[in-house]
Design a protein around this motif. Structure first.
Motif, PDB file in Angstrom:
ATOM      1  N   ALA A 166       0.835  -1.208   0.000  1.00 47.52           N
ATOM      2  CA  ALA A 166       0.000   0.000   0.000  1.00 47.52           C
ATOM      3  C   ALA A 166       0.867   1.254   0.000  1.00 47.52           C
ATOM      4  O   ALA A 166       0.584   2.217  -0.719  1.00 47.52           O
ATOM      5  CB  ALA A 166      -0.932  -0.003   1.213  1.00 47.52           C
TER       6      ALA A 166
ATOM      7  N   ARG B 235       0.716   3.921  -3.175  1.00 48.88           N
ATOM      8  CA  ARG B 235       0.305   5.303  -2.958  1.00 48.88           C
ATOM      9  C   ARG B 235       1.465   6.270  -3.141  1.00 48.88           C
ATOM     10  O   ARG B 235       1.308   7.333  -3.747  1.00 48.88           O
ATOM     11  CB  ARG B 235      -0.311   5.433  -1.574  1.00 48.88           C
ATOM     12  CG  ARG B 235      -1.630   4.679  -1.500  1.00 48.88           C
ATOM     13  CD  ARG B 235      -2.247   4.689  -0.120  1.00 48.88           C
ATOM     14  NE  ARG B 235      -3.437   3.843  -0.150  1.00 48.88           N
ATOM     15  CZ  ARG B 235      -3.694   2.895   0.739  1.00 48.88           C
ATOM     16  NH1 ARG B 235      -2.866   2.659   1.725  1.00 48.88           N
ATOM     17  NH2 ARG B 235      -4.791   2.178   0.640  1.00 48.88           N
TER      18      ARG B 235
ATOM     19  N   PHE C 190      -5.233  -5.549   1.332  1.00 54.79           N
ATOM     20  CA  PHE C 190      -4.255  -4.952   0.437  1.00 54.79           C
ATOM     21  C   PHE C 190      -4.203  -5.613  -0.937  1.00 54.79           C
ATOM     22  O   PHE C 190      -3.258  -5.397  -1.689  1.00 54.79           O
ATOM     23  CB  PHE C 190      -2.871  -5.001   1.100  1.00 54.79           C
ATOM     24  CG  PHE C 190      -2.852  -4.321   2.431  1.00 54.79           C
ATOM     25  CD1 PHE C 190      -2.907  -2.940   2.529  1.00 54.79           C
ATOM     26  CD2 PHE C 190      -2.813  -5.062   3.605  1.00 54.79           C
ATOM     27  CE1 PHE C 190      -2.909  -2.303   3.762  1.00 54.79           C
ATOM     28  CE2 PHE C 190      -2.801  -4.443   4.838  1.00 54.79           C
ATOM     29  CZ  PHE C 190      -2.856  -3.062   4.927  1.00 54.79           C
TER      30      PHE C 190
ATOM     31  N   ASP D 199      -3.549  -3.247  -3.810  1.00 49.85           N
ATOM     32  CA  ASP D 199      -2.200  -2.695  -3.737  1.00 49.85           C
ATOM     33  C   ASP D 199      -1.174  -3.722  -4.227  1.00 49.85           C
ATOM     34  O   ASP D 199      -0.249  -3.387  -4.965  1.00 49.85           O
ATOM     35  CB  ASP D 199      -1.875  -2.286  -2.298  1.00 49.85           C
ATOM     36  CG  ASP D 199      -2.877  -1.297  -1.737  1.00 49.85           C
ATOM     37  OD1 ASP D 199      -3.111  -0.255  -2.386  1.00 49.85           O
ATOM     38  OD2 ASP D 199      -3.436  -1.565  -0.666  1.00 49.85           O
TER      39      ASP D 199
END
Length: 74
Positions: free
Chosen positions: A7, A11, A31, A34
């Motif tokens: 994650a 990001r 997750f 991700d």
């Protein structure tokens, strides 16, 4: 954890959505998206050919490898 690291990478590097992965252990992970993204970007190969181990602690070596790949370092 390895999932949290996924994650962070997704990001931090503003990665797009991923797609299918060979990982059979991420379907119930918070997750999942991700992990799919960092796999699609070539940042992870998992802990085996079919597992990512999202709930396992991430080691310093794994963290360094994730970051080096995300930054395009050799």
């Amino acid at each position: 954890t390895r999932g949290q690291m996924a994650a962070f990478i997704k990001r931090g590097f503003q990665l797009g959505a991923g797609g299918a992965t060979p990982f059979t252990d991420i379907n119930t992970s918070l997750f999942k998206g991700d992990i799919e993204s960092i796999y699609a970007a070539g940042i992870t190969v998992g802990t085996s050919g079919t597992t990512f181990s999202p709930d396992r602690d991430v080691t310093r070596g794994e963290m360094a490898t994730f970051l080096a790949r995300a930054l395009g370092l050799e």
